[in-house]
Design an enzyme around this catalytic site. Structure first.
Site, short mmCIF file in Angstrom:
data_model
loop_
_atom_site.label_atom_id
_atom_site.label_comp_id
_atom_site.label_asym_id
_atom_site.label_seq_id
_atom_site.Cartn_x
_atom_site.Cartn_y
_atom_site.Cartn_z
CE LYS A 204 58.87 2.12 9.44
NZ LYS A 204 58.49 2.44 8.08
NE ARG A 238 51.43 0.14 9.86
CZ ARG A 238 52.46 -0.36 10.53
NH1 ARG A 238 53.56 0.37 10.69
NH2 ARG A 238 52.40 -1.57 11.04
#
Length: 260
Positions: A204, A238
């Site tokens: 991210k 994840r």
């Protein structure tokens, strides 16, 4: 949970464009490295990305799903917030739905999931309020908890089993980078909801901004957030880099939870 992005414009640089064989090969690789679940997504969720049509998403996702279900025994999750995509995916063998909007976009997803009796991941997404990720919420944990409580209540009213609800704090979705970091540092406070917690921090932009590196070079940063997450009580992660993450999970579980 190993990630398979069948969108060509994935933020993480791992998108697979219109190639069923490559997608299935990558999924089988993740399975061999120790993934417990495969998560297939057909629409990019990068900031300022453009939504694609239902038909296009179906064309990207369903052929990969059908082929994959014939070749591996792992559960397969579909990352979608669109009712028709979720319906077709479940009919084609998907085992769970990962809704990045937490039922905000298509509430009827809850009824579909309840009818199919499959797990549903509900994410806290603030992009409806802060599409440019520039609004500083007074208390990010309170904001996320309130959002998730509403999603859980909505799912429950539709008949989704409490045992089938998983929550995701939504790292990178409508929060500032500082609030993303704060949220990871306070993940343990989500345990008050008494639901399994999924952490999806892999590659991210928060990690990229701290390290000043492109997403594909943020493996170690992702592993650091994974370790923090496990220490905070996270139940699922994840990720793009499954092999390394499995090792981190094994060591973290052994030390923090006494599980070998």
């Amino acid at each position: 949970m190993g990630i398979i992005n069948v969108s060509p414009d994935s933020f993480a640089g791992d998108g697979i464009n219109n190639d069923v064989v490559s997608a299935v090969t990558q999924a089988k690789k993740l399975a061999s490295e120790g993934a417990d679940i495969i998560d297939i997504g057909g629409e990019s969720t990068r900031p300022q990305s453009t939504s694609i049509s239902v038909d296009e998403e179906l064309q990207r996702v369903i052929p990969v799903l059908r082929r994959l279900k014939k070749e591996i025994s792992l559960p397969v999750s579909i990352d979608t917030y669109k009712f028709e995509v979720a319906r077709e995916a479940l009919e084609s063998g998907a085992d769970m739905i990962n809704d990045i909007w937490g039922l905000k976009h298509e509430p009827q997803l809850a009824e579909l999931v309840a009818h199919k009796r499959v797990p549903l991941i509900l994410m806290s997404n603030q992009r409806d309020i802060s599409p440019k990720h520039n609004i500083t919420f007074p208390d990010i944990i309170s904001t996320v908890l309130s959002c998730l409580k509403q999603s859980i209540e909505q799912a429950s009213r539709a008949g989704v089993s409490q045992d089938n609800i998983i929550i995701d704090p939504g790292i990178g979705f409508g929060k500032t980078q500082e609030q993303n970091a704060e949220l990871i540092g306070r993940l343990d406070e989500l345990r008050i909801l008494q639901k399994p917690i999924l952490l999806a921090s892999s590659r991210k932009s928060m990690i990229s901004s701290i390290l000043n590196l492109p997403p594909e070079e943020c493996r170690e940063g992702t592993l650091a957030t994974t370790t923090i997450g496990i220490a905070s009580g996270v139940d699922m992660v994840r990720v793009h880099d499954v092999k390394e993450t499995v090792h981190v999970c094994q060591i973290s579980d052994a030390i923090i939870r006494g599980q070998s």
